[in-house]
Structure formats: C-alpha cells, structure tokens
Design a protein around this motif. Structure first.
Motif, PDB file in Angstrom:
ATOM      1  N   LEU A 213       4.115   7.084  -1.732  1.00 32.35           N
ATOM      2  CA  LEU A 213       3.848   5.286  -2.293  1.00 32.35           C
ATOM      3  C   LEU A 213       2.563   4.963  -2.554  1.00 32.35           C
ATOM      4  N   ILE A 214       1.935   4.919  -4.000  1.00 31.24           N
ATOM      5  CA  ILE A 214       0.802   4.404  -3.968  1.00 31.24           C
ATOM      6  C   ILE A 214       0.670   3.155  -4.797  1.00 31.24           C
ATOM      7  N   MET A 215       0.116   1.988  -4.044  1.00 32.24           N
ATOM      8  CA  MET A 215       0.019   1.003  -4.394  1.00 32.24           C
ATOM      9  C   MET A 215      -1.106   1.119  -5.288  1.00 32.24           C
ATOM     10  N   ALA A 216      -1.806   1.003  -5.867  1.00 31.84           N
ATOM     11  CA  ALA A 216      -2.463   0.020  -7.197  1.00 31.84           C
ATOM     12  C   ALA A 216      -2.321  -1.423  -7.441  1.00 31.84           C
ATOM     13  N   ALA A 217      -1.564  -2.053  -7.552  1.00 32.79           N
ATOM     14  CA  ALA A 217      -1.464  -3.238  -7.997  1.00 32.79           C
ATOM     15  C   ALA A 217      -2.573  -4.154  -7.076  1.00 32.79           C
ATOM     16  N   PRO A 218      -3.018  -5.402  -7.640  1.00 39.13           N
ATOM     17  CA  PRO A 218      -4.107  -5.899  -6.825  1.00 39.13           C
ATOM     18  C   PRO A 218      -3.674  -6.937  -5.854  1.00 39.13           C
TER      19      PRO A 218
ATOM     20  N   SER B   7      -0.021   3.029   9.301  1.00 41.68           N
ATOM     21  CA  SER B   7       1.280   3.293  10.417  1.00 41.68           C
ATOM     22  C   SER B   7       1.991   4.509  10.037  1.00 41.68           C
ATOM     23  N   ILE B   8       2.282   4.148   8.410  1.00 44.95           N
ATOM     24  CA  ILE B   8       3.406   4.284   6.731  1.00 44.95           C
ATOM     25  C   ILE B   8       3.044   5.166   6.962  1.00 44.95           C
ATOM     26  N   PRO B   9       3.684   6.331   7.498  1.00 42.17           N
ATOM     27  CA  PRO B   9       2.979   7.485   6.377  1.00 42.17           C
ATOM     28  C   PRO B   9       3.910   8.114   4.789  1.00 42.17           C
ATOM     29  N   GLY B  10       3.321   8.491   3.521  1.00 40.67           N
ATOM     30  CA  GLY B  10       3.439   8.258   2.568  1.00 40.67           C
ATOM     31  C   GLY B  10       2.934   7.178   1.367  1.00 40.67           C
ATOM     32  N   LEU B  11       2.708   6.278   2.297  1.00 42.12           N
ATOM     33  CA  LEU B  11       1.750   4.584   2.226  1.00 42.12           C
ATOM     34  C   LEU B  11       0.634   4.727   1.618  1.00 42.12           C
ATOM     35  N   PHE B  12       0.042   4.832   1.063  1.00 45.95           N
ATOM     36  CA  PHE B  12      -1.798   4.809   0.386  1.00 45.95           C
ATOM     37  C   PHE B  12      -1.786   3.412  -0.412  1.00 45.95           C
ATOM     38  N   LEU B  13      -3.062   3.237  -0.576  1.00 44.19           N
ATOM     39  CA  LEU B  13      -3.290   1.729  -1.084  1.00 44.19           C
ATOM     40  C   LEU B  13      -4.706   2.636  -1.783  1.00 44.19           C
ATOM     41  N   THR B  14      -4.799   2.191  -2.991  1.00 41.60           N
ATOM     42  CA  THR B  14      -5.819   2.655  -4.276  1.00 41.60           C
ATOM     43  C   THR B  14      -6.190   1.037  -4.893  1.00 41.60           C
ATOM     44  N   GLY B  15      -7.861   0.837  -5.656  1.00 38.51           N
ATOM     45  CA  GLY B  15      -7.627  -0.119  -5.985  1.00 38.51           C
ATOM     46  C   GLY B  15      -9.133  -0.758  -5.621  1.00 38.51           C
ATOM     47  N   ASN B  16      -9.360  -1.822  -6.519  1.00 43.37           N
ATOM     48  CA  ASN B  16     -10.917  -2.059  -7.072  1.00 43.37           C
ATOM     49  C   ASN B  16     -11.706  -3.176  -5.731  1.00 43.37           C
ATOM     50  N   TYR B  17     -10.428  -3.383  -4.559  1.00 46.88           N
ATOM     51  CA  TYR B  17     -10.979  -4.446  -3.001  1.00 46.88           C
ATOM     52  C   TYR B  17     -11.042  -3.821  -2.506  1.00 46.88           C
TER      53      TYR B  17
END
Ligand SMILES: Cc1cc2nc3c(=O)[nH]c(=O)nc-3n(C[C@H](O)[C@H](O)[C@H](O)COP(=O)(O)OP(=O)(O)OC[C@H]3O[C@@H](n4cnc5c(N)ncnc54)[C@H](O)[C@@H]3O)c2cc1C
Length: 470
Positions: free
Chosen positions: A268-273, A422-432
C-alpha cells in the motif's frame, strides 16, 4: 489467505507523487491501481482555459532536473517541453517600486535593496567560520545570525514565501534548505560551501520549464499511460492490515460511484496529503497520528488574470516579482506567465498568476473569490500601473496548499519513517517528505517505487525488472 488475490500494489492519491510511483511500478511489470478521489489526475497541478487564456491555477513551472527530464523523455513529451529564458529578470518590490532581484554575487553588492552593513556581512561571511546551534534553527534566526534583519526581510523572506508560502520564523532551515545547514556544518560558511560544491564547468544547470499546453500535460500523460489502472472519483475511506498463515495484505475501503467496496493489496503506497493519510491509516497503526498532526499546511490562493497589452504599457516582461511583508500588501508574488511561455494568452493579451494567503496571511481565506481577486488584482495593478481591471480572471483556493517544513520537521519525518518501516508493505510518498517541488516529489516517488519493487520481490509477489531511474 484472503478469498481474493490482492493487487500487488495500490497507490492512494493521483497527484504527481502517486502517478509517478504507479507509473514506475507499471514499467517494472508490477500490476498497480491508483485510487484518486477527484475526477482527474494531477492533484494541485491544474491548467484551465478561459476566454482564450491558458491559466495555471497551481504550480507555474518546474525545475528541469535529471529525473524529471528522464520521465518527460519516457512519456514522449520532449517536443511539448518549453524552457523559460534563464535570464528573464525577476524583481522584488521595494518601497513601492520593482527592483531587479540580485541573483548572483556581483549584483548583491550593487543592489539598492541592501545597505552597506548587510553587504559587508555578505562579503565577509566567507571569512567568519560559524557553527550551527545544536537545536533546530528557523530560517529567520539563521539569516539574522549570519547576515542581519535586512537580508531576511528584503530577500530571504520573499523567496521563502515563493517556495513554501511559509513563515521564516517557523520554517526549519535544516528541513527546508538542508544544503545551507550542511554548508555551515561542513565549511563554517554558507558562501564557502556554495563555492566548494559548485558543479563542474559545463554541467547543465536545471532551468524552469513547462509544456506547450500547460503544466497539466504531465499528469494527463501519466494518467493515459496508467489507463485502467487509474481509478478517478474513487475515495479511500479507510484501510486495515491483515495477516494469516505468514501472509499479510491490506484491505482498502473505497467509495466509488456511490458504492462502497474493499480492495486488497500486498503493498500500500500512501500518496495522499497528510490529513487524508492520517485518517486512512488510523486503523493500520496508531503510530502515524501524532507525527502527521505536527505537519501544518499553509493556505494558498492563486489569482490568474488576463489583460490587454494596451492596459499594461510594457509592464510584465520577465519572470515576475516577489513582495516582502514589510511592503504591507497581501499579494505574495506574481508570475508573468505569458512572458515566460508562449501560448498562454491570445494575441495582444497577457496573463499573470499571483499568489496570496500563505502562512503569514491565513485570514485572506475568509474573503470570497471575487473579493480576493479585487484585492490582489488591485495591488498588482497599482504596482505595475495597469489601467483598469483584468478582462477575465479565475481564483483557485488551496485551504491546505503547501506543507510547512517547520521547526522539528526532520524529527517528524523520522518518526513517520520509523512508523512506516514497522509495517511491512506500507510506503509513504508525497510533498511533505523531501521537498515540496514537483521535481522533489518525482525523485521521492521514484525511490518509493523502487522500495516497493524490492519489497514485493522479497515476498515473492511480482518481482519483475528494476524500477527505472530510482
Ligand atoms: C499553489 C501552488 C503552487 C505551486 N507552485 C509550484 C511551482 O511553481 N513549482 C513546483 O515545482 N512546485 C510547486 N508547487 C508544489 C507542487 O506542485 C506540489 O507539492 C506537488 O504537486 C504535490 O503533489 P502530490 O502528489 O504530493 O500531492 P497532491 O497534488 O496534493 O495530490 C494528492 C492527491 O491525493 C488525492 N486524495 C486525497 N485524499 C484522498 C482519498 N481519501 N482517496 C483518494 N485520493 C485522495 C487528492 O485528490 C490529490 O489528487 C505548488 C503548489 C501549490 C499548491
């Protein structure tokens, strides 16, 4: 295992960060879905046509960094690219008049913007070795300590509001301009650091660019490449992580065409603000809420206005101007789009985009669009001596426009990185995360896509090829 096979990767948010990450995964042969709440890809990148004008209602241009040029090439957009004249003059408003912005060392010494004392501080900075304080320092405190108030007010603060729409008293130097902090740490002097890290002669320097048909060309092209993998009008309302028999996956709740459904994903890639990300991830882990809550956003209003050339009488040639807060105006700055790029205005017309609000004037948002346009076009009109109101205008509001890299931001980002790891499979991306500019978002998204690919390969899901240019 769940009854249905999860998608290898789901990206939440179809702004430039999410689109690039998804495109890179698709290129690496990894099936992906992008879930975008609005009816078009691009997030804050928005080009709109009105009365023959091509208005940019979000970012006005981007820096032609290598990863960006490589993406443009891969998307077949090279012929669409427009380069702004690197010599286009930029101005600073000083006592009601536009003064050329001193961009290189010789002009810093001759500019009327700065007095002898500040110039002396600038010239001698190279010979005064200083050490940054141990605690996070604001941009304002740094500039005052090294160069004095005048440089802060007349040059640095307007520049900072041009990039972050931010308050230099609150923005962290280390987080928002890491190079300056690094130069002082390493060389004891910003100027010495800048000289030592000057690129070799002949290295092409990134310049400002856009596209023939406007900034939205880039997200549109990415959306077209993603095809059915991009689901617009699809709002993510929540997510959970599930594990059984050594397998783990994410359940992603979405609302689409009034229907609710749950999609499954291995990554799961979180690319929301930040605000949306925090809400969506609250059932995945309680470790995100506190760091996400620390990231403030500045509201930004963009006023795009079209004029007849005879109203302008030669004004508006060049890049545009920035306005120090000491001028006591509400406009933060104006970009002269039609002077920078062709095809922005009909014949004998010109168009500008002005910015207002920001961290130092959030009250502007209590006004209506027409009131904002009247205030901002009035101020710009007086500065440029324009006769009469614009022939047409559009106002776009971003109540949460730009993330603020305020004091403590680096620690906040470290806390988010720890929580995500700490949560395998979770990724954050974005302008912050590593810079708000489009080019920084793209670099960050490339790196995220590569991390996702490595993760999926490690769990035996869709590990094909490397992610290009990560
Ligand atoms: C007014 C303005 C001017 C700027 N000027 C420049 C400039 O000149 N040059 C430059 O380089 N940069 C500029 N920037 C910065 C740059 O444009 C942004 O930082 C960058 O485009 C942000 O991209 P993003 O994908 O990270 O976020 P966003 O563009 O905010 O995209 C996030 C996406 O997530 C979606 N989303 C949110 N919640 C959900 C949900 N629950 N479910 C599904 N989707 C959701 C949103 O609809 C949105 O499409 C500017 C920014 C602003 C606001």
């Amino acid at each position: 295992m769940p009854a249905l096979t999860p998608f290898p990767a789901i990206v939440i948010g179809g702004g430039i960060s999410g689109l690039v990450c998804a495109y890179r995964l698709q290129q690496a042969g990894i099936p992906v879905r992008v879930l975008e709440a609005s009816d078009r890809p691009g997030g804050v990148i928005a080009t709109e046509e009105q009365d023959g004008f091509r208005f940019e209602l979000g970012p006005q241009s981007f820096l032609s960094t290598e990863p960006l040029l490589e993406l443009i090439e891969a998307l077949g957009l090279k012929n669409e690219l427009l380069h702004a004249d690197p010599g286009a003059p930029r101005y600073i408003l000083f006592r009601g008049k536009l003064v050329p912005a001193p961009l290189a060392p010789p002009s810093l010494l001759t500019t009327p913007l700065l007095g002898a004392r500040t110039k002396w501080h600038l010239v001698t900075e190279m010979f005064r070795r200083t050490t940054p304080p141990p605690n996070d320092e604001s941009i304002a405190a740094f500039v005052r300590r090294k160069f004095g108030d005048e440089l802060l007010d007349r040059l640095v603060a307007p520049f900072v509001s041009g990039v972050y729409a931010g308050d230099p008293e609150k923005l962290s130097l280390r987080a928002s301009f890491p190079k300056l902090h690094e130069f002082e740490t390493k060389y004891g002097s910003v100027l010495r650091g800048a000289m030592k890290s000057r690129p070799a002669k002949g290295t092409p320097r990134p310049g400002l660019c856009s596209f023939r048909e406007g900034m939205e060309t880039l997200p549109r092209a990415l959306g077209a490449r993603l095809g059915d993998a991009l689901l617009t009008e699809t709002t993510v309302t929540g997510a959970r992580r599930d594990t059984s028999n050594g397998n783990s996956w994410f359940e992603v709740d979405v609302t689409r065409n009034g229907h609710r459904e749950t999609l499954l994903a291995s990554a799961l890639i979180m690319a929301a603000p930040v605000q949306a990300a925090s809400e969506i991830l609250k059932d995945v882990s309680d470790k995100f809420a506190t760091p996400f809550a620390r990231i403030e956003y500045a509201p930004v209003a963009v006023v795009a206005a079209g004029y007849r050339l005879d109203q302008l009488r030669n004004a508006g040639n060049g890049f545009g101007f920035l306005v120090p807060r000491s001028e006591r105006l509400r406009v933060l700055g104006t970009v002269w789009n039609s002077s920078l790029f062709p095809g922005r205005a009909p014949e004998n017309m010109a168009c500008f985009a002005s910015f207002a609000g920001g961290a130092t004037d959030p009250e502007l948002f209590s006004k209506s669009d027409d009131e904002i346009a009247e205030i901002i076009c009035g101020e710009v009109g007086r500065i440029l001596r324009i006769t009469g109101p614009p022939v047409t205008y559009l106002v776009k509001r971003y109540p949460r426009g730009l993330p603020q890299y305020n004091l403590g931001h680096s620690e906040t980002i470290s806390a988010l990185a720890v929580a995500a790891s700490s949560i395998p499979g979770l990724f954050l991306t974005g302008n912050y995360l590593s810079g708000p500019s489009i080019s920084s978002c793209i670099e960050q998204a490339n790196q995220t896509a590569e991390a996702v690919r490595v993760y999926l390969a490690s769990i035996g899901v869709a590990g094909v090829g490397a992610v290009a240019h990560a």
